[in-house]
Design a protein around this motif. Structure first.
Motif, PDB file in Angstrom:
ATOM      1  N   ILE A  13      22.373 -40.716  18.821  1.00  0.00           N
ATOM      2  CA  ILE A  13      22.961 -39.392  19.112  1.00  0.00           C
ATOM      3  C   ILE A  13      24.028 -39.522  20.183  1.00  0.00           C
ATOM      4  CG2 ILE A  13      22.469 -37.133  20.119  1.00  0.00           C
ATOM      5  CD1 ILE A  13      19.739 -37.262  18.719  1.00  0.00           C
ATOM      6  N   GLN A  48      28.011 -38.797  19.855  1.00  0.00           N
ATOM      7  CA  GLN A  48      28.684 -37.830  20.730  1.00  0.00           C
ATOM      8  C   GLN A  48      29.842 -38.493  21.472  1.00  0.00           C
ATOM      9  OE1 GLN A  48      25.554 -36.294  23.211  1.00  0.00           O
ATOM     10  NE2 GLN A  48      25.064 -34.635  21.786  1.00  0.00           N
ATOM     11  N   TRP A  58      24.353 -36.996  13.148  1.00  0.00           N
ATOM     12  CA  TRP A  58      23.953 -36.439  14.459  1.00  0.00           C
ATOM     13  C   TRP A  58      22.825 -35.428  14.287  1.00  0.00           C
ATOM     14  CZ3 TRP A  58      24.256 -31.534  16.699  1.00  0.00           C
ATOM     15  CH2 TRP A  58      24.037 -31.493  18.081  1.00  0.00           C
TER      16      TRP A  58
END
Length: 218
Positions: A64, A68, A85
């Motif tokens: 994740i 990001q 995600w």
């Protein structure tokens, strides 16, 4: 993977609910099942599964963060990255909740075991207390009975003491009567002796008179 996590969460939720709310014999069945799980190789297996899920959780969190950071560098995330995600986020959330519920179930099982032991100890203590109360009441009854018997014996002793005093008084009175009778007998014996002496003297005087009378006749 996600479907499996949903099934695990549902199962853990049902177990936690049954531990929190007593529904017939279901809580006892769940407790026995958890006792069986914690016996033998069960704890090691559970720790292995929890460790594996923790590693997967950390891997998902890392994925994740990477997605990001990649989106932050590019200014936007591609549709594939968005799908990944969201998938990793859902998996992370499900695994986190699953680990949390597993820990919660373990603690609930532990404290319920302690509560059952305390209830058993309290029940035994209550039985012991009732037994001591019963023995105390029995001892009290025996004490009251012994007190009554002691009072009865004291009354009998007092009656016997009074009878003994009466007998002593009667014995003293009889002794006095005997002493009086003995004195009277002694007095009578003395009077008889005096009478015998007087009788002997009178016989002697009579003989003397007869002798003198014969002398006068001759």
């Amino acid at each position: 993977m996600i479907q499996l996590l949903f099934l695990v969460l549902i199962a853990e939720g049902i177990v936690a609910l049954l531990l929190m709310v007593k529904i017939g014999p279901l809580r006892e069945l769940v407790m026995k099942g958890l006792d069986q799980v914690k016996m033998g190789k069960g704890p090691a297996t559970v720790k292995t599964i929890a460790g594996t899920m923790s590693v997967i959780l950390l891997s998902s969190v890392t994925s994740i963060l990477k997605i990001q950071n990649k989106g932050a560098k590019l200014g936007t995330m591609t549709p594939m990255d968005q799908v990944l995600w969201r998938t990793h986020l859902l998996e992370t959330s499900l695994m986190g909740f699953s680990l949390f519920l597993g820990f919660l179930i373990d603690r609930m099982h532990h404290y319920l075991q302690k509560l059952n032991r305390l209830r058993g100890t309290a029940g035994a203590s209550k039985e012991e207390f009732e037994k001591l109360q019963k023995e105390r009441s029995q001892l009290k009854e025996k004490e009251e009975q012994a007190s009554k018997e002691i009072k009865l014996l004291q009354e009998q002793i007092s009656i016997l003491s009074e009878d003994l005093k009466k007998l002593n008084l009667e014995a003293k009175e009889k002794d006095k009567k005997i002493e009086t009778a003995e004195a009277h007998v002694i007095s009578l014996q003395k009077q008889a002796a005096d009478l015998l002496l007087e009788y002997d003297r009178l016989l002697e005087d009579n003989q003397n008179f007869q002798t003198q009378a014969l002398g006068f006749r001759g």
